[in-house]
Design an enzyme around this catalytic site. Structure first.
Site, PDB file in Angstrom:
ATOM      1  N   THR A   5       0.823  -1.209   0.000  1.00  0.00           N
ATOM      2  CA  THR A   5       0.000   0.000   0.000  1.00  0.00           C
ATOM      3  C   THR A   5       0.858   1.261   0.000  1.00  0.00           C
ATOM      4  O   THR A   5       1.995   1.247   0.492  1.00  0.00           O
ATOM      5  CB  THR A   5      -0.892  -0.013   1.264  1.00  0.00           C
ATOM      6  OG1 THR A   5      -1.479   1.276   1.426  1.00  0.00           O
ATOM      7  CG2 THR A   5      -0.096  -0.314   2.518  1.00  0.00           C
ATOM      8  N   ASP A   6       0.274   2.366  -0.467  1.00  0.00           N
ATOM      9  CA  ASP A   6       0.978   3.660  -0.409  1.00  0.00           C
ATOM     10  C   ASP A   6       1.062   4.190   1.021  1.00  0.00           C
ATOM     11  O   ASP A   6       1.814   5.121   1.300  1.00  0.00           O
ATOM     12  CB  ASP A   6       0.310   4.694  -1.332  1.00  0.00           C
ATOM     13  CG  ASP A   6      -1.142   5.004  -0.974  1.00  0.00           C
ATOM     14  OD1 ASP A   6      -1.706   4.354  -0.068  1.00  0.00           O
ATOM     15  OD2 ASP A   6      -1.726   5.910  -1.610  1.00  0.00           O
ATOM     16  N   GLU A   7       0.279   3.576   1.939  1.00  0.00           N
ATOM     17  CA  GLU A   7       0.229   4.114   3.300  1.00  0.00           C
ATOM     18  C   GLU A   7       1.570   3.955   4.036  1.00  0.00           C
ATOM     19  O   GLU A   7       1.811   4.610   5.045  1.00  0.00           O
ATOM     20  CB  GLU A   7      -0.924   3.479   4.092  1.00  0.00           C
ATOM     21  CG  GLU A   7      -2.241   3.714   3.375  1.00  0.00           C
ATOM     22  CD  GLU A   7      -3.491   3.355   4.162  1.00  0.00           C
ATOM     23  OE1 GLU A   7      -3.446   3.331   5.403  1.00  0.00           O
ATOM     24  OE2 GLU A   7      -4.524   3.114   3.510  1.00  0.00           O
ATOM     25  N   LYS A  46       2.316  -3.303   7.258  1.00  0.00           N
ATOM     26  CA  LYS A  46       2.596  -3.485   5.825  1.00  0.00           C
ATOM     27  C   LYS A  46       4.037  -3.061   5.529  1.00  0.00           C
ATOM     28  O   LYS A  46       4.738  -3.713   4.743  1.00  0.00           O
ATOM     29  CB  LYS A  46       1.615  -2.660   4.970  1.00  0.00           C
ATOM     30  CG  LYS A  46       0.182  -3.151   4.982  1.00  0.00           C
ATOM     31  CD  LYS A  46      -0.011  -4.542   4.387  1.00  0.00           C
ATOM     32  CE  LYS A  46       0.207  -4.598   2.887  1.00  0.00           C
ATOM     33  NZ  LYS A  46      -0.150  -5.931   2.321  1.00  0.00           N
ATOM     34  N   TYR A  91      -1.770  -0.544  10.937  1.00  0.00           N
ATOM     35  CA  TYR A  91      -1.910  -1.182   9.621  1.00  0.00           C
ATOM     36  C   TYR A  91      -0.703  -0.859   8.738  1.00  0.00           C
ATOM     37  O   TYR A  91      -0.040  -1.768   8.219  1.00  0.00           O
ATOM     38  CB  TYR A  91      -3.201  -0.713   8.927  1.00  0.00           C
ATOM     39  CG  TYR A  91      -3.238  -1.033   7.444  1.00  0.00           C
ATOM     40  CD1 TYR A  91      -3.246  -2.363   6.998  1.00  0.00           C
ATOM     41  CD2 TYR A  91      -3.239  -0.021   6.478  1.00  0.00           C
ATOM     42  CE1 TYR A  91      -3.266  -2.661   5.635  1.00  0.00           C
ATOM     43  CE2 TYR A  91      -3.259  -0.314   5.117  1.00  0.00           C
ATOM     44  CZ  TYR A  91      -3.266  -1.639   4.701  1.00  0.00           C
ATOM     45  OH  TYR A  91      -3.278  -1.948   3.357  1.00  0.00           O
TER      46      TYR A  91
HETATM   47  P1  NAD Z   1      -9.450  -7.502   2.127  1.00  0.00           P
HETATM   48  O1  NAD Z   1      -9.449  -7.232   3.600  1.00  0.00           O
HETATM   49  O2  NAD Z   1     -10.682  -7.238   1.337  1.00  0.00           O
HETATM   50  O3  NAD Z   1      -9.059  -9.034   1.876  1.00  0.00           O
HETATM   51  C1  NAD Z   1      -8.036  -9.676   2.574  1.00  0.00           C
HETATM   52  C2  NAD Z   1      -8.165 -11.181   2.344  1.00  0.00           C
HETATM   53  O4  NAD Z   1      -7.106 -11.824   3.056  1.00  0.00           O
HETATM   54  C3  NAD Z   1      -9.483 -11.776   2.874  1.00  0.00           C
HETATM   55  O5  NAD Z   1     -10.049 -12.636   1.904  1.00  0.00           O
HETATM   56  C4  NAD Z   1      -9.060 -12.555   4.107  1.00  0.00           C
HETATM   57  O6  NAD Z   1      -9.874 -13.686   4.367  1.00  0.00           O
HETATM   58  C5  NAD Z   1      -7.627 -12.960   3.734  1.00  0.00           C
HETATM   59  N1  NAD Z   1      -6.815 -13.225   4.937  1.00  0.00           N
HETATM   60  C6  NAD Z   1      -6.690 -12.438   6.030  1.00  0.00           C
HETATM   61  N2  NAD Z   1      -5.890 -13.044   6.930  1.00  0.00           N
HETATM   62  C7  NAD Z   1      -5.494 -14.220   6.381  1.00  0.00           C
HETATM   63  C8  NAD Z   1      -4.668 -15.291   6.827  1.00  0.00           C
HETATM   64  N3  NAD Z   1      -4.069 -15.260   8.043  1.00  0.00           N
HETATM   65  N4  NAD Z   1      -4.464 -16.351   6.019  1.00  0.00           N
HETATM   66  C9  NAD Z   1      -5.067 -16.395   4.794  1.00  0.00           C
HETATM   67  N5  NAD Z   1      -5.873 -15.425   4.317  1.00  0.00           N
HETATM   68  C10 NAD Z   1      -6.087 -14.351   5.112  1.00  0.00           C
HETATM   69  O7  NAD Z   1      -8.209  -6.681   1.570  1.00  0.00           O
HETATM   70  P2  NAD Z   1      -8.028  -5.911   0.181  1.00  0.00           P
HETATM   71  O8  NAD Z   1      -8.555  -4.547   0.329  1.00  0.00           O
HETATM   72  O9  NAD Z   1      -8.479  -6.766  -0.919  1.00  0.00           O
HETATM   73  O10 NAD Z   1      -6.430  -5.793   0.134  1.00  0.00           O
HETATM   74  C11 NAD Z   1      -5.647  -6.837  -0.429  1.00  0.00           C
HETATM   75  C12 NAD Z   1      -4.180  -6.441  -0.347  1.00  0.00           C
HETATM   76  O11 NAD Z   1      -3.960  -5.226  -1.057  1.00  0.00           O
HETATM   77  C13 NAD Z   1      -3.701  -6.198   1.082  1.00  0.00           C
HETATM   78  O12 NAD Z   1      -2.393  -6.729   1.188  1.00  0.00           O
HETATM   79  C14 NAD Z   1      -3.685  -4.671   1.217  1.00  0.00           C
HETATM   80  O13 NAD Z   1      -2.715  -4.258   2.133  1.00  0.00           O
HETATM   81  C15 NAD Z   1      -3.341  -4.271  -0.213  1.00  0.00           C
HETATM   82  N6  NAD Z   1      -3.848  -2.941  -0.624  1.00  0.00           N
HETATM   83  C16 NAD Z   1      -5.179  -2.619  -0.444  1.00  0.00           C
HETATM   84  C17 NAD Z   1      -5.645  -1.386  -0.894  1.00  0.00           C
HETATM   85  C18 NAD Z   1      -7.098  -1.002  -0.768  1.00  0.00           C
HETATM   86  O14 NAD Z   1      -7.464   0.128  -1.100  1.00  0.00           O
HETATM   87  N7  NAD Z   1      -7.988  -1.894  -0.361  1.00  0.00           N
HETATM   88  C19 NAD Z   1      -4.755  -0.476  -1.483  1.00  0.00           C
HETATM   89  C20 NAD Z   1      -3.408  -0.844  -1.633  1.00  0.00           C
HETATM   90  C21 NAD Z   1      -2.971  -2.086  -1.213  1.00  0.00           C
HETATM   91  P1  TYD Z   2     -10.802   3.983   4.218  1.00  0.00           P
HETATM   92  O1  TYD Z   2     -11.745   3.540   3.150  1.00  0.00           O
HETATM   93  O2  TYD Z   2     -10.877   3.362   5.567  1.00  0.00           O
HETATM   94  O3  TYD Z   2      -9.327   3.857   3.596  1.00  0.00           O
HETATM   95  P2  TYD Z   2      -7.890   4.377   4.185  1.00  0.00           P
HETATM   96  O4  TYD Z   2      -8.046   4.780   5.589  1.00  0.00           O
HETATM   97  O5  TYD Z   2      -7.058   3.162   4.036  1.00  0.00           O
HETATM   98  O6  TYD Z   2      -7.486   5.504   3.286  1.00  0.00           O
HETATM   99  O7  TYD Z   2     -10.997   5.539   4.414  1.00  0.00           O
HETATM  100  C1  TYD Z   2     -10.841   6.457   3.336  1.00  0.00           C
HETATM  101  C2  TYD Z   2     -10.944   7.862   3.915  1.00  0.00           C
HETATM  102  O8  TYD Z   2     -12.285   8.058   4.406  1.00  0.00           O
HETATM  103  C3  TYD Z   2     -10.033   8.099   5.107  1.00  0.00           C
HETATM  104  O9  TYD Z   2      -9.528   9.429   5.061  1.00  0.00           O
HETATM  105  C4  TYD Z   2     -10.930   7.918   6.304  1.00  0.00           C
HETATM  106  C5  TYD Z   2     -12.287   8.385   5.805  1.00  0.00           C
HETATM  107  N1  TYD Z   2     -13.458   7.716   6.422  1.00  0.00           N
HETATM  108  C6  TYD Z   2     -14.489   8.479   6.998  1.00  0.00           C
HETATM  109  O10 TYD Z   2     -14.470   9.720   6.977  1.00  0.00           O
HETATM  110  N2  TYD Z   2     -15.545   7.816   7.567  1.00  0.00           N
HETATM  111  C7  TYD Z   2     -15.621   6.467   7.618  1.00  0.00           C
HETATM  112  O11 TYD Z   2     -16.602   5.925   8.188  1.00  0.00           O
HETATM  113  C8  TYD Z   2     -14.562   5.693   7.017  1.00  0.00           C
HETATM  114  C9  TYD Z   2     -14.596   4.187   7.041  1.00  0.00           C
HETATM  115  C10 TYD Z   2     -13.507   6.352   6.424  1.00  0.00           C
END
Ligand code: NAD
Ligand code: TYD
Length: 354
Positions: free
Chosen positions: A134-136, A163, A159
């Protein structure tokens, strides 16, 4: 059936993983895709129901922190490649329950790296470990500037710190054991199958149910949004063309202040639901800010564009419209994932912040 390669995709029952699995199963019938997921609250086999009977697809329920189980799966399937997405992924949950993030994201990644190293035994020809991050990890930006691949790490939530630790481990295995790795760090994703604890699906669901929209702080935090299928496309390019040991930043060049994004969402939802213009905006409620809330994320995706020719395909307003349409026509999915344990999470999270 014989396949050219067997690829392990972890977290394929989650949001982004399900799109990656679907893309690889369709695009690469010559690859066997093994989706490994232990189906936490965020993992749902409904997300990949459409491909479960494909001959090049298999599902394994396993925990990435369990070395014995993971190593046995390497022996059974003889993976040539790993695309690692499984993680705990929600910042708010990492604030209330950090240790599971350390276990899954740090120990889980280390376990997969070690299983790959031991199983591949220095014979790395045709092998690849791709870590999705992630970019975070880069921390928080002020009004100006973008995250580059060279930006120093400065994670600020449990988080992002977990990561960041996993990213360091991947690079350490590359440096120390020459494990063939590639990494990417992506901005905020949106689209179908995202668990409705994250901003967009949560707010779509709340608007649908005429519930308050809890905006943290003043709503001035900025995120860079990318449609999830574009992320899956970038992962495909990097998996096939990325240089070993390299990191690629992926983003949408699409920055929005939360409040502006939410107003655009309300506008589109009013139109789609046939409600009077302005009615969904009345649900906006400013609540206590998230602890340590990062102010701004924004990605410079020049490297992946120039070196690998990837760029986002979808304009944001169009992607948002597609996303809303998906949730509105998949209300059963939303109702299923928001029953049971979700209710408890919601009450606890929003009682604290409200
Ligand atoms: P998500 O929470 O929707 O899915 C995570 C999946 O991992 C789930 O299916 C869960 O069951 C599985 N999981 C969790 N713990 C596990 C374990 N111990 N063993 C096996 N499986 C397990 O997450 P997402 O949003 O799809 O993110 C996927 C990846 O992309 C993550 O690594 C996250 O850090 C990265 N990412 C997410 C975003 C975003 O905006 N969602 C952006 C950048 C990077
Ligand atoms: P989120 O979807 O949790 O992603 P991330 O924190 O990983 O960027 O949140 C996106 C943005 O929205 C973040 O600045 C937090 C804000 N947010 C709210 O204002 N209210 C909410 O209930 C949630 C879940 C997020």
């Amino acid at each position: 059936m014989t396949f050219d390669k067997t690829i392990l995709i972890t977290g394929g029952a989650g949001f982004i993983g399900s799109h990656v699995v679907r893309r690889f199963v369709h695009q690469y019938p010559n690859y066997k895709i093994v989706n490994l997921d232990n189906l936490t609250y965020a993992g749902n086999l409904e997300n990949i129901k459409d491909i479960e009977l494909y001959p090049n697809y298999a599902f394994e329920r396993a925990d990435i922190t369990d070395l014995e189980q993971i190593y046995a799966l390497f022996e059974q399937h003889k993976f040539d490649g790993v695309i690692h997405l499984a993680a705990e992924s929600h910042v708010d949950r990492s604030i209330s329950d950090p240790l599971i993030f350390i276990k899954t994201n740090v120990l889980g990644t280390a376990t997969l790296l070690d299983a790959a190293r031991r199983f591949w035994k220095d014979d790395y020809e045709g092998k690849l470990f791709y870590h999705v991050s992630t970019d975070e990890v880069y921390g928080s930006l002020g009004d100006e500037g973008l995250f580059l691949e060279t930006t120093p790490y400065d994670p600020r939530s449990p988080y992002s710190a977990s990561k960041a630790s996993s990213d360091h481990l991947v690079r350490a295995y590359h440096h120390t054991y020459k494990l063939p790795v590639v990494l990417s760090n992506c901005s905020n994703n949106y689209g179908p199958y995202q668990f409705p604890e994250k901003l967009l699906p949560l707010f779509i669901n709340n608007i649908r149910n005429n519930k308050a929209l809890p905006v943290y702080g003043e709503g001035i935090n900025v995120r860079d949004w990318l449609y999830v299928e574009d992320h899956a496309g970038a992962i495909d390019s990097i998996f096939h063309k990325g240089k070993l040991g390299e990191t690629y930043n992926i983003g949408g060049h699409n920055e929005w202040r939360n409040i502006d994004l939410i107003k655009e969402l309300c506008r589109q939802m009013d139109e789609k639901l046939g409600r009077e213009a302005g009615s969904s905006e009345q649900l906006i409620t400013f609540v206590k800010d998230r602890a340590g809330h990062d102010m701004r994320y924004a990605i410079d995706a020049t490297k992946v564009q120039e070196e690998l020719g990837w760029k986002p395909s979808l304009q944001f307003k169009e992607g948002l419209s597609k996303t809303i349409d998906w949730y509105l026509s998949n209300q059963e999915w939303l109702d299923n994932v928001t029953s049971g344990a979700y209710q408890k999470y919601y009450e606890k999270q929003y009682a604290v912040t409200a």
